[in-house]
Design an enzyme around this catalytic site. Structure first.
Site, PDB file in Angstrom:
ATOM      1  N   ASP A 139     -10.302  46.642   3.530  1.00 23.51           N
ATOM      2  CA  ASP A 139      -9.296  47.684   3.713  1.00 23.51           C
ATOM      3  C   ASP A 139     -10.017  49.009   3.535  1.00 23.51           C
ATOM      4  OD1 ASP A 139      -7.262  49.509   3.603  1.00 23.51           O
ATOM      5  OD2 ASP A 139      -6.212  48.604   1.897  1.00 23.51           O
ATOM      6  N   LYS A 162     -11.190  59.276   6.281  1.00 24.29           N
ATOM      7  CA  LYS A 162     -10.439  58.509   7.284  1.00 24.29           C
ATOM      8  C   LYS A 162      -9.573  59.428   8.148  1.00 24.29           C
ATOM      9  CE  LYS A 162      -7.549  54.348   7.450  1.00 24.29           C
ATOM     10  NZ  LYS A 162      -6.904  53.347   6.573  1.00 24.29           N
ATOM     11  N   GLU A 191      -3.114  47.219   9.547  1.00 27.81           N
ATOM     12  CA  GLU A 191      -2.854  47.081   8.116  1.00 27.81           C
ATOM     13  C   GLU A 191      -1.529  46.369   7.805  1.00 27.81           C
ATOM     14  OE1 GLU A 191      -3.359  51.120   6.915  1.00 27.81           O
ATOM     15  OE2 GLU A 191      -5.526  51.035   7.220  1.00 27.81           O
ATOM     16  N   ASP A 233       4.242  51.162   4.793  1.00 34.44           N
ATOM     17  CA  ASP A 233       2.919  51.389   4.217  1.00 34.44           C
ATOM     18  C   ASP A 233       2.690  52.873   3.986  1.00 34.44           C
ATOM     19  OD1 ASP A 233       0.255  51.797   3.670  1.00 34.44           O
ATOM     20  OD2 ASP A 233      -0.489  50.481   5.246  1.00 34.44           O
TER      21      ASP A 233
END
Lengths: 625, 175
Positions: free
Chosen positions: A25, A87, A186, A208
């Site tokens: 992850d 990211k 994800e 999420d």
């Protein structure tokens, strides 16, 4: 040699050694690596027992960068050389980054391929290189814990990531020396972690809210098959924004000036995060700010104030949630369960809001920080071939429409969003000027009609069209999206057969030359070791090819091949056999390619028969049950 | 290299060429094929395997998209019989249908401004759904009849259903 190893689901193939595969992850705030051991998937801690690796890299001149906690500690003292939340920058251009504004206290310079590079004391670093440093740290952790080399990794990305962002993630893995078995969304990974594939049918929402991204996915589970019905989200919304909101509140109350002292900004953010976490249990916490003039401001942050600060941010997650439900053609009452993912869902306020929206208690039993990595590890174990009996299959969709620029700066959609992948779509275009011999193909991603509002993925030219009157050429443009969501585009003039093709290297990705250079720079093994390893890998491949083709020929050789076709394949096999034991890596590789080419028609015929057999077998099963 | 996967989407799923198909059964067949041929099954396989599996599953996906939805299925069936529904090129529609569409669109425009906007949109939505369902049933009959006039009627219905679908989408956007 194609599709020769078709095995029935549920039917074991020959036993083989357990391959080491991990799920990663790669998060905005924290990253994790997980693997399956003795049938249980769990994340791997570092030597100090910490599972979460802060996604932070600290660059220093002349030495290897620090990654994780050590880098995080350096952040307050050396902010310009400490890269966090990278990211957010993956697959982004310089212009996008200007839009992110002062959230990122780094100095940028545009790279050779339009990709921004961050200036550090160790030289300029691209977001892809920074991500590769994080991945490398995780890879090392896994290999030293598991005591062997990794076969491959499943790396998770937000479902909302566009092609450029996915490609950038894959580039980072390549740089870190990781073989990517699959880029997995994800939320899909989270559903796998909860084992929803095994014991439930129905529609699920995966909420999420991580450090830097929000994703909502609507998944349908049916007979072990996951289907993503819809995804939506906001790639610039998360717990970081909550920290910023709290830090801004502290900033104002401490009476600090507008002028940003970066070190102070960092300290405030760190304190804001700590206060937010403390308020999960406490009703109020005391906070303080050391002003530049060495005086101290002290205050109290209550849960009520926190709610006021974060509610607008939580509200912003509900708009994409409604949109995803609408895209899926569903109402919130149709959702059977809601899975909570991401550290920010630990906040009681987030859980309350989600519960009231869906009118049901969300699932929170698995650590929301680990749940994605755990799901990825389960999938990695299957893709590495350790679970031939597994029936699980993840069907994904593309998150954003793909299209082309047409006349007048408008976008023509070729593949609409939420189309199940892999997918191939073709559309015909023509020339609009007499005697036009080239066509510029501009590939775009996004939902808007104007080219300017979409993301530009690539431009390429189809040349050598013979001069014709306007509208006479028939140019067929084919879009293909693979299981990772990565696009390739081909164009062909139908009359003459003139062709051009491109694997979309997004404008913000790395050029192949850049990747090659970085790989060279990063290789630490002696080159001799590498040569030996390559040879061994090719020999293993050769054995696999020889074995598979011979097995297929024994079963179906007489059925599908003429005498001449058989002779060609036998010759190719003999050639491969003779070079296999030698030390010429290139020759083995070439001989494998010759066998591949010689067996393609055979493979296609076998596959065709296999499709038919699959359906027939299935019908028989149905009558039985 | 493109794999030869049979002549049409019905054959791909080993189904008779008919409009009246069981969508649940189609979905079961679809998932069975995906489970067997999806690129994930070939994650560690050599490149040509992966390429073939990609092409095959892309085709399976396209076939499923074309067959699971009644309008798309009718359009595809007509295409197999050499009839282009021509929604983009041919704009001639039945006059009565166009008048009805204009009425519906007026109702939509009014609903947008109305105080009881929600109720109006809801009832409009219901009416569009009913019109759509009625045509869907007639479509089935026309395909069962399998004659040239019936095919022409089917073509008109497909075009009308496409209109209705667009309208339903606009109603949804406002809801």
């Amino acid at each position: 040699m194609a599709l020769l190893q078709i095995s029935e689901p549920g039917q074991s193939t020959a036993p083989h050694e357990h391959r080491l595969a991990v799920g990663i992850d790669l998060g905005t705030t924290n990253s994790l690596v997980a693997t399956m051991r003795s049938g249980i998937a769990d994340t791997l801690p570092d030597e100090q027992g910490r599972h979460l690796l802060p996604s932070v890299v600290h660059y220093r001149p002349g030495v290897n960068p620090e990654v994780g906690e050590a880098a995080l500690e350096a952040a307050a003292e050396d902010p310009l050389n400490t890269i966090a939340s990278v990211k957010r920058l993956m697959g982004r251009g310089v212009e996008d980054i200007k839009r992110l504004g002062n959230l990122l206290p780094y100095e940028f310079s545009p790279g050779a391929s339009g990709m921004p590079r961050i200036k550090t004391t160790a030289g300029e670093r691209s977001p892809v290189e920074v991500s590769a440093d994080i991945l490398r740290a995780l890879k090392q952790r896994a290999e030293s814990t598991l005591g062997g080399e990794l076969t491959g990794a499943v790396i998770t990305v937000p479902a909302y990531f566009d092609d450029a962002q996915r490609q950038a993630t894959k580039d980072a893995a390549l740089l870190a020396g990781l073989k990517v078995l699959r880029l997995l969304n994800e939320p899909t990974a989270a559903a796998v972690a909860y084992g929803l594939d095994q014991n439930a049918e129905g529609v699920f929402a995966i909420y999420d809210l991580g450090g830097g991204t929000f994703d909502i996915s609507i998944l349908r589970l049916n007979r072990g098959v996951f289907e993503v019905l819809a995804t939506a989200g906001d790639s610039a919304l998360g717990g970081d924004d909550m920290d910023h909101a709290i830090a801004d509140w502290m900033w104002q109350h401490a009476g600090l000036s507008e002028h940003a002292d970066r070190k102070l900004q960092r300290r405030l953010l760190r304190d804001a995060r700590a206060a937010k976490q403390a308020l999960t249990d406490a009703a109020a916490v005391s906070v303080q700010v050391l002003r530049p003039d060495r005086t101290i401001w002290k205050g109290e942050l209550t849960r009520t104030t926190l709610v006021e600060l974060v509610d607008p941010l939580i509200e912003r997650t509900l708009a994409p949630t409604r949109r995803a439900l609408k895209d899926a053609g569903l109402k919130s009452k149709d959702i059977r369960d809601v899975v909570m993912v991401g550290g920010s869902t630990r906040m009681p306020r987030v859980q309350e809001k989600v519960e009231s929206f869906f009118e049901r208690k969300p699932l929170t039993t698995i650590d929301p920080d680990k749940v994605v990595a755990i799901g990825a590890a389960i999938q990695a174990d299957i893709l590495a071939g350790n679970k031939p009996d597994s029936d699980m299959l993840l069907l994904d969709v593309i998150p954003l429409s793909l299209g082309l620029e047409i006349m007048g700066g408008m976008t023509e959609r070729i593949i609409p969003r939420n189309t199940t992948i892999p997918t191939v779509r073709a559309q015909e275009f023509t020339t609009f000027k007499d005697g036009q011999t080239a066509l510029l193909i501009h590939v775009l991603q996004g939902e808007r009609d104007l080219v300017a509002d979409c993301r530009s993925l690539a431009r390429f030219e189809l040349r050598g069209i013979p001069p014709m009157v306007a509208g006479a050429a028939r140019i067929r443009v084919t879009f293909q999206v693979d299981a990772d969501g990565l696009l390739s585009v081909a164009a062909r003039e139908q009359g003459t057969g003139v062709e051009a093709a491109i694997t979309v290297k997004p404008s913000y990705g790395l050029t192949d030359a850049e990747i090659e250079r970085m790989l060279r720079d990063s290789i630490t093994h002696a080159s001799e070791d590498n040569a030996t390893r390559n040879l061994r890998e090719q020999q293993v491949d050769a054995d696999r090819v020889l074995e598979a083709v011979q097995a297929a020929l024994r079963v179906d050789g007489d059925k599908y091949l003429s005498r001449d076709e058989r002779a060609v394949i036998d010759a190719a096999l003999a050639a491969l056999h003779s070079v296999r034991t030698g030390a010429d890596t290139a020759a083995i590789k070439k001989a494998i390619t010759v066998v591949d080419n010689a067996t393609q028609a055979f493979a296609a015929r076998r596959m065709d028969a296999s499709v038919r057999a699959a359906l027939t077998g299935h019908r028989l099963d149905e009558f039985k049950s | 290299m493109q794999a030869d996967l049979g002549k049409n989407y019905f054959e791909l799923f080993d189904l008779p060429i008919t409009f009246d198909l069981d969508v649940t059964d189609l979905a079961v067949r679809y998932r069975d094929l995906q489970r067997r041929f999806h690129p994930d099954r070939f994650a560690s396989a050599p490149e040509p395997d992966r390429r073939l599996s990609l092409q095959l599953t892309a085709q399976i996906n396209a076939a499923f998209q074309a067959l699971k939805d009644p309008v798309a299925r009718a359009r595809y069936l007509l295409g197999l019989q050499g009839i282009d529904t021509g929604e983009d090129t041919d704009t001639a529609m039945d006059a009565a249908f166009l008048v009805e569409q204009m009425e519906l669109r007026e109702s939509l425009a009014e609903a947008r401004e109305a105080v009881d906007r929600h109720a109006r949109l809801e009832s409009l939505r219901q009416r569009v759904d009913e019109e759509f369902a009625a045509r869907s049933a007639r479509l089935r009959d026309h395909f069962a009849e399998n004659s040239e006039p019936a095919r022409r009627k089917a073509r008109n219905l497909v075009r009308e259903m496409q209109f209705l679908r667009k309208l339903a989408h606009e109603v949804e956007e406002l809801e």
